[in-house]
Design a protein around this motif. Structure first.
Motif, short mmCIF file in Angstrom:
data_model
loop_
_atom_site.label_atom_id
_atom_site.label_comp_id
_atom_site.label_asym_id
_atom_site.label_seq_id
_atom_site.Cartn_x
_atom_site.Cartn_y
_atom_site.Cartn_z
N ASP A 118 0.78 -1.07 0.18
CA ASP A 118 -0.05 0.00 0.02
C ASP A 118 1.07 1.10 0.03
O ASP A 118 0.49 2.34 -0.64
CB ASP A 118 -1.02 -0.01 1.11
CG ASP A 118 -2.27 -1.02 0.98
OD1 ASP A 118 -2.18 -1.78 0.16
OD2 ASP A 118 -2.92 -0.96 1.79
N PHE A 160 2.35 7.96 3.99
CA PHE A 160 1.06 8.49 3.93
C PHE A 160 0.97 9.83 4.13
O PHE A 160 0.17 10.58 3.97
CB PHE A 160 -0.15 7.70 4.23
CG PHE A 160 -0.55 6.50 3.28
CD1 PHE A 160 -1.46 6.57 2.61
CD2 PHE A 160 0.43 5.13 3.12
CE1 PHE A 160 -1.97 5.57 1.82
CE2 PHE A 160 0.04 4.30 2.25
CZ PHE A 160 -1.10 4.38 1.60
N ASP A 184 -9.09 7.35 6.59
CA ASP A 184 -9.42 7.14 5.11
C ASP A 184 -8.63 6.29 4.51
O ASP A 184 -9.14 5.68 3.38
CB ASP A 184 -8.97 8.60 4.51
CG ASP A 184 -10.39 9.91 5.11
OD1 ASP A 184 -11.20 9.33 5.38
OD2 ASP A 184 -9.76 10.82 4.94
N TYR A 185 -7.64 5.87 4.96
CA TYR A 185 -6.66 4.83 4.40
C TYR A 185 -6.44 3.66 5.48
O TYR A 185 -6.55 3.88 6.81
CB TYR A 185 -5.30 5.38 4.13
CG TYR A 185 -5.50 6.35 3.04
CD1 TYR A 185 -5.24 5.86 1.63
CD2 TYR A 185 -5.69 7.88 3.36
CE1 TYR A 185 -5.44 7.00 0.47
CE2 TYR A 185 -5.78 8.60 2.11
CZ TYR A 185 -5.31 8.22 1.06
OH TYR A 185 -5.79 9.11 -0.31
N ARG A 234 1.54 9.70 -5.55
CA ARG A 234 1.45 10.92 -4.65
C ARG A 234 2.84 11.45 -5.33
O ARG A 234 3.85 11.31 -5.15
CB ARG A 234 1.53 10.55 -3.34
CG ARG A 234 1.82 11.99 -2.30
CD ARG A 234 0.50 12.73 -2.24
NE ARG A 234 0.55 13.99 -1.33
CZ ARG A 234 -0.23 14.74 -0.93
NH1 ARG A 234 -1.33 14.88 -1.77
NH2 ARG A 234 0.28 15.87 -0.29
N ALA A 294 -2.37 12.00 5.78
CA ALA A 294 -3.48 10.97 5.23
C ALA A 294 -3.55 9.80 5.86
O ALA A 294 -4.34 8.95 6.34
CB ALA A 294 -3.27 10.78 3.86
N GLY A 295 -2.12 9.15 6.41
CA GLY A 295 -1.94 8.09 7.06
C GLY A 295 -2.21 8.16 8.52
O GLY A 295 -2.80 7.05 9.12
N TYR A 341 0.99 4.19 -2.70
CA TYR A 341 0.70 5.49 -2.76
C TYR A 341 1.82 6.60 -3.05
O TYR A 341 1.63 7.50 -3.56
CB TYR A 341 0.58 5.76 -1.20
CG TYR A 341 0.13 7.04 -0.76
CD1 TYR A 341 -1.42 7.85 -0.94
CD2 TYR A 341 1.14 8.11 -0.16
CE1 TYR A 341 -1.55 8.87 -0.48
CE2 TYR A 341 0.68 9.29 -0.03
CZ TYR A 341 -0.55 9.67 -0.15
OH TYR A 341 -0.96 10.80 0.27
#
Length: 383
Positions: A263, A341, A349-350, A271, A344-345, A267
């Motif tokens: 994952d 991430f 949401d992830y 990104r 966001a990590g 990403y």
């Protein structure tokens, strides 16, 4: 990304591919919701049982796959890639079957093992107690012996940290029938036994789709035909089972770490920062390289221990090393995946934040990693 595996046969490769296919179809679409709602996916275990994936290391005469442990562990890894909760559950179920499969009488095995290995019956393992986790010899749950031949033992006490508590159909229970380390015996206890009490589930940080409870016994009758092995053999049975169980947890940790790595790579390829994908920045690329090295090291260490077991050689030290290395690596890899991430990590949401929470407990159960270091150091002292 696909894992490059060296498997011992075409049949083994087909089994690993079958596990990946079933889990991608039946398990992955529901994992996030099951974890969010703390919903135990009992039907998934039936599906895995029907496919022969719950019984891989056990004999064919009982419905098992009679596969090497190195194959079973790589199937378990594929399950963990989609759901750590289910992978840990499969490992615990296998652990719960081990005493009967290894130390039970032929009559006991013929009566119970086929339905266990088919997934019709789900197992739980009751060794730890509220005051005795890392020191199983200190357990206090008692099994009062029957007063007449063919009578019942009477179980009294409380077991803690029971995976599948309340969901299991049978419990492999270790209880005191005498004094000292040689005074512990092993029993196969039905979930419907009068006096067996299921306490409310623990409120856990992770693996929320896997119920963990205390199990109490209030003068619970257990027929003497449910004694596994001989009276007083319980502690050697428990420790022998844990050697194999630690490899199961190592496999689950490796599968979880592989998913976090994959994952993070996906990403980092998408990104962008400063006009290019963040994976092209050396600081992040090196972090991912370290993560990949940790996952590969975990797998290699786990498979070394499994191959010793398959060869009939002592593997207790190797199992502790595998559990230690794989679970510490999973904790670090999942933590680093959150870092890849960024902000966001840290959100839901992830799934990487869930991976990190799931990895933590793997350093604790089946013997904490401090206990693994103690086991390893004692082997070194005796070498």
């Amino acid at each position: 990304m696909p894992v490059e595996r060296l498997l011992p046969s075409d049949e083994a490769r087909e089994l690993v591919e079958l596990a990946a296919e079933i889990c991608a179809k039946e398990l992955e679409p529901r994992t996030a919701q099951d974890e969010a709602e703390a919903r135990f996916p009992r039907e998934v275990f039936r599906t895995l049982g029907q496919a022969g994936l719950l019984s891989l290391p056990y004999p064919e005469r009982f419905g098992g796959g009679e596969q090497p442990y190195e194959v079973y562990l790589q199937v378990l890894e594929e399950i963990a890639y989609r759901s750590a909760s289910v992978a840990v559950g499969v490992s615990v179920h296998s652990l719960s079957c081990y005493p009967l499969a290894t130390f039970g009488t032929p009559k006991q095995q013929a009566e119970h093992l086929p339905r266990m290995l088919a997934g019709d019956l789900l197992g739980a393992y009751c060794l730890s107690e509220p005051h005795a986790g890392s020191d199983p010899a200190a357990l206090r749950t008692t099994a009062t012996p029957p007063t007449t031949t063919g009578g019942d033992y009477v179980l009294s006490g409380t077991k803690a940290w029971v995976t599948h508590g309340g969901a299991a159909d049978f419990y492999t229970v270790f209880a005191r029938t005498g004094e000292g380390r040689g005074g512990i015996s092993c029993f196969l206890v039905d979930a419907s036994t009068p006096g067996l009490i299921v306490y409310p589930p623990e409120r856990k940080m992770g693996l929320t789709a896997s119920p963990t409870t205390q199990i109490g016994f209030e003068d619970a009758p257990v027929a003497d035909s449910r004694l596994v092995g001989v009276p007083g053999q319980g502690l050697p049975i428990a420790l022998s089972a844990l050697d194999s169980g630690r490899l199961g947890i190592a496999a689950a940790a490796t599968g979880l770490a592989q998913r976090a790595l994959d994952d993070a790579i996906a990403y980092a390829r998408e990104r962008e920062a400063f006009g290019r994908p963040i994976i092209d920045h050396q600081g992040l690329g090196f972090l991912l390289a370290d993560m990949a090295a940790a996952v590969e090291s975990s797998r290699a260490t786990m498979l070394t221990a499994a191959r010793l077991r398959d060869a009939g050689r002592p593997f207790s030290k190797a199992a502790s090393i595998a559990k230690l290395v794989a679970t510490d690596a999973a904790m670090k890899v999942t933590e680093d995946a959150v870092q890849v991430f960024g902000g966001a990590g840290y959100t839901k949401d992830y799934p990487v934040e869930r991976y990190m929470r799931e990895a933590k407990v793997m350093q604790i159960f089946e013997g904490t990693n401090q206990i693994q270091r103690l086991v390893i150091s004692r082997h070194l002292a005796r070498a």
